[in-house]
Design a protein around this motif. Structure first.
Motif, PDB file in Angstrom:
ATOM      1  N   VAL A  16       0.909  -1.155   0.013  1.00  0.00           N
ATOM      2  CA  VAL A  16       0.136  -0.101  -0.100  1.00  0.00           C
ATOM      3  C   VAL A  16       0.913   1.285   0.026  1.00  0.00           C
ATOM      4  O   VAL A  16       1.572   1.368   0.963  1.00  0.00           O
ATOM      5  CB  VAL A  16      -1.078  -0.038   1.043  1.00  0.00           C
ATOM      6  N   ARG A  17       0.871   1.870  -1.104  1.00  0.00           N
ATOM      7  CA  ARG A  17       1.449   3.224  -1.265  1.00  0.00           C
ATOM      8  C   ARG A  17       0.589   4.291  -0.848  1.00  0.00           C
ATOM      9  O   ARG A  17      -0.464   4.258  -1.329  1.00  0.00           O
ATOM     10  CB  ARG A  17       1.819   3.415  -2.563  1.00  0.00           C
ATOM     11  N   GLN A  18       1.000   5.314  -0.012  1.00  0.00           N
ATOM     12  CA  GLN A  18       0.239   6.185   0.501  1.00  0.00           C
ATOM     13  C   GLN A  18       0.873   7.602   1.020  1.00  0.00           C
ATOM     14  O   GLN A  18       1.816   7.698   1.372  1.00  0.00           O
ATOM     15  CB  GLN A  18      -0.753   5.859   1.998  1.00  0.00           C
ATOM     16  N   ALA A  19       0.389   8.568   0.082  1.00  0.00           N
ATOM     17  CA  ALA A  19       0.950   9.887   0.118  1.00  0.00           C
ATOM     18  C   ALA A  19       0.147  10.537   1.157  1.00  0.00           C
ATOM     19  O   ALA A  19      -0.849  10.496   1.435  1.00  0.00           O
ATOM     20  CB  ALA A  19       0.842  10.698  -1.096  1.00  0.00           C
ATOM     21  N   TYR A  20       0.858  11.310   1.939  1.00  0.00           N
ATOM     22  CA  TYR A  20       0.268  12.307   3.012  1.00  0.00           C
ATOM     23  C   TYR A  20       0.843  13.686   3.053  1.00  0.00           C
ATOM     24  O   TYR A  20       1.988  13.894   2.449  1.00  0.00           O
ATOM     25  CB  TYR A  20       0.303  11.725   4.502  1.00  0.00           C
ATOM     26  N   THR A  21       0.089  14.624   3.505  1.00  0.00           N
ATOM     27  CA  THR A  21       0.474  16.024   3.228  1.00  0.00           C
ATOM     28  C   THR A  21       0.535  16.358   4.737  1.00  0.00           C
ATOM     29  O   THR A  21       0.012  15.997   5.809  1.00  0.00           O
ATOM     30  CB  THR A  21      -0.499  17.011   2.678  1.00  0.00           C
ATOM     31  N   GLU A  22       1.090  17.831   4.946  1.00  0.00           N
ATOM     32  CA  GLU A  22       1.157  18.431   5.968  1.00  0.00           C
ATOM     33  C   GLU A  22      -0.362  18.652   6.685  1.00  0.00           C
ATOM     34  O   GLU A  22      -0.666  18.500   8.034  1.00  0.00           O
ATOM     35  CB  GLU A  22       1.687  19.985   6.040  1.00  0.00           C
ATOM     36  N   LYS A  23      -1.253  18.914   5.817  1.00  0.00           N
ATOM     37  CA  LYS A  23      -2.583  18.760   6.105  1.00  0.00           C
ATOM     38  C   LYS A  23      -3.191  17.721   7.079  1.00  0.00           C
ATOM     39  O   LYS A  23      -3.789  17.633   7.876  1.00  0.00           O
ATOM     40  CB  LYS A  23      -3.488  19.278   5.350  1.00  0.00           C
ATOM     41  N   ASP A  24      -2.791  16.425   6.488  1.00  0.00           N
ATOM     42  CA  ASP A  24      -3.246  15.155   7.081  1.00  0.00           C
ATOM     43  C   ASP A  24      -2.609  14.949   8.380  1.00  0.00           C
ATOM     44  O   ASP A  24      -3.051  14.488   9.220  1.00  0.00           O
ATOM     45  CB  ASP A  24      -2.864  14.007   6.267  1.00  0.00           C
ATOM     46  N   VAL A  25      -1.296  15.558   8.528  1.00  0.00           N
ATOM     47  CA  VAL A  25      -0.640  15.314   9.764  1.00  0.00           C
ATOM     48  C   VAL A  25      -1.312  16.152  10.916  1.00  0.00           C
ATOM     49  O   VAL A  25      -1.396  15.794  11.960  1.00  0.00           O
ATOM     50  CB  VAL A  25       0.794  15.845   9.604  1.00  0.00           C
ATOM     51  N   MET A  26      -1.806  17.362  10.589  1.00  0.00           N
ATOM     52  CA  MET A  26      -2.462  18.234  11.482  1.00  0.00           C
ATOM     53  C   MET A  26      -3.710  17.764  11.874  1.00  0.00           C
ATOM     54  O   MET A  26      -4.142  17.637  13.069  1.00  0.00           O
ATOM     55  CB  MET A  26      -2.213  19.580  10.923  1.00  0.00           C
ATOM     56  N   LEU A  27      -4.460  17.325  10.831  1.00  0.00           N
ATOM     57  CA  LEU A  27      -5.736  16.718  10.910  1.00  0.00           C
ATOM     58  C   LEU A  27      -5.738  15.311  11.983  1.00  0.00           C
ATOM     59  O   LEU A  27      -6.542  15.307  12.934  1.00  0.00           O
ATOM     60  CB  LEU A  27      -6.419  16.132   9.867  1.00  0.00           C
ATOM     61  N   TYR A  28      -4.675  14.688  11.901  1.00  0.00           N
ATOM     62  CA  TYR A  28      -4.752  13.710  12.706  1.00  0.00           C
ATOM     63  C   TYR A  28      -4.466  14.168  14.007  1.00  0.00           C
ATOM     64  O   TYR A  28      -5.034  13.530  15.161  1.00  0.00           O
ATOM     65  CB  TYR A  28      -3.436  12.546  12.446  1.00  0.00           C
ATOM     66  N   ALA A  29      -3.444  14.934  14.381  1.00  0.00           N
ATOM     67  CA  ALA A  29      -3.219  15.424  15.736  1.00  0.00           C
ATOM     68  C   ALA A  29      -4.537  16.164  16.378  1.00  0.00           C
ATOM     69  O   ALA A  29      -4.646  15.790  17.620  1.00  0.00           O
ATOM     70  CB  ALA A  29      -1.793  16.410  15.740  1.00  0.00           C
ATOM     71  N   LEU A  30      -5.168  16.925  15.484  1.00  0.00           N
ATOM     72  CA  LEU A  30      -6.445  17.502  16.017  1.00  0.00           C
ATOM     73  C   LEU A  30      -7.529  16.448  16.395  1.00  0.00           C
ATOM     74  O   LEU A  30      -8.096  16.615  17.302  1.00  0.00           O
ATOM     75  CB  LEU A  30      -6.932  18.526  14.940  1.00  0.00           C
ATOM     76  N   SER A  31      -7.501  15.486  15.601  1.00  0.00           N
ATOM     77  CA  SER A  31      -8.664  14.430  15.812  1.00  0.00           C
ATOM     78  C   SER A  31      -8.212  13.554  17.057  1.00  0.00           C
ATOM     79  O   SER A  31      -9.384  12.936  17.604  1.00  0.00           O
ATOM     80  CB  SER A  31      -8.507  13.595  14.737  1.00  0.00           C
ATOM     81  N   ILE A  32      -7.132  13.539  17.660  1.00  0.00           N
ATOM     82  CA  ILE A  32      -6.691  12.940  18.927  1.00  0.00           C
ATOM     83  C   ILE A  32      -6.716  13.867  20.176  1.00  0.00           C
ATOM     84  O   ILE A  32      -6.343  13.478  21.146  1.00  0.00           O
ATOM     85  CB  ILE A  32      -5.513  11.979  18.950  1.00  0.00           C
ATOM     86  N   GLY A  33      -7.172  15.360  19.940  1.00  0.00           N
ATOM     87  CA  GLY A  33      -7.454  16.140  20.854  1.00  0.00           C
ATOM     88  C   GLY A  33      -6.024  16.998  21.027  1.00  0.00           C
ATOM     89  O   GLY A  33      -6.255  17.814  22.176  1.00  0.00           O
TER      90      GLY A  33
END
Length: 287
Positions: A16-33
């Motif tokens: 599984v190849r998956q690209a992620y962006t800085e926005k994805d990184v920030m969304l993850y952090a926000l989603s866990i509080g």
């Protein structure tokens, strides 16, 4: 129906190849509080593109092969599956954006008996696609409640230890957001159990429940905050067992016992119901 040991043990996963962006990184952090207090500068690096850091438990949503146990060819009674344990080892920091390769395999298939079900351990190694550096190893232990009794069995992985009976050395209480499940599902898991009240009621819950891996992320936050001074590179591994669901908006109270050589045992309770939701936790913290 009993599992076909050879079929499951040799299940073939495509990379599984998956690209992620800085926005994805920030969304993850926000989603866990993280950054519920936007003026807390110790948490800001996880949600702000200036010197952005990837929170380590984001490995849970990268390179994931999908809900393969739902494939009819697997012959698994998927409606009775339970996510039993999550184990992660962190080898190198994730780049703030980039592409990863997830390579999965079945490491263990364990028969608990015809009346007790089976355990299947899926191991995923996550590599930096740019240079093939190993970033993290993720193990998901799935309890297949209706699929035991097939006879052939691997030895189970080393059991996670029970926490000490003594008072904890540290306690960290973190609130979960009332809309945490709505945010967390945008990372990867769109299961309506976490968003649709009607689906939750059909499953026997009074309201949608929080993703188990979101609870895992909140517990990781508690340990990184309390014992790593918000340096994600100091967290070496974090393993735990899922004991009960969390409802969005509840407060997670993480109790920690420090051991030798950087080991930390922990459990997490929900303050509002005084119930253990993560048990048998153990983590490694680098000096």
């Amino acid at each position: 129906m009993a599992i076909d040991y050879d079929l499951i043990k040799n299940w073939q996963f495509a990379d599984v190849r998956q690209a992620y962006t800085e926005k994805d990184v920030m969304l993850y952090a926000l989603s866990i509080g993280l950054a519920q207090d936007p003026l807390d500068e110790s948490q800001l690096p996880f949600v702000y593109e200036a010197n952005l850091k990837v929170f380590p438990s984001m490995a849970a949503v990268l390179g994931y092969p999908g809900f393969w146990m739902k494939d009819p060819k697997a012959g698994i009674t998927w409606v009775k599956l339970v996510h039993g344990e999550q184990r992660m080892a962190f080898h190198q920091p994730f780049p703030a954006s980039g592409e990863v390769i997830g390579r999965s395999r079945i490491s263990h298939v364990i028969d608990k008996g015809a009346d007790k079900g089976a355990l299947v351990v899926t191991e995923r190694k996550i590599y930096n696609a740019a240079n093939e550096d190993l970033l993290a190893t993720v193990q998901q232990v799935t309890f297949c409640r209706a699929d035991g009794g097939f006879g052939t069995s691997d030895e189970a992985p080393e059991a996670l230890p029970k926490v000490p009976s003594t008072p904890p050395d540290h306690v960290c209480a973190l609130p979960t957001l009332p809309n945490a499940a709505l945010l967390y599902r945008l990372n990867a898991d769109l299961n309506p159990l976490h968003v649709d009240p009607a689906v939750a009621r059909q499953a026997g819950y009074p309201q949608p429940i929080l993703h188990g891996l979101c609870t895992y992320g909140v517990a990781t936050h508690a340990i990184v905050k309390t014992l790593c001074a918000y340096d994600p590179n100091r967290l070496a591994y974090l393993n735990t067992r899922f004991s009960a669901p969390v409802y969005p908006g509840e407060t997670l109270v993480v109790e920690m016992w420090q051991g030798q050589a950087g080991t930390v045992q922990f459990q997490a309770k929900v303050a509002e119901r005084d119930i253990v939701v993560l048990s048998n936790g153990i983590a490694g913290v680098k000096a």
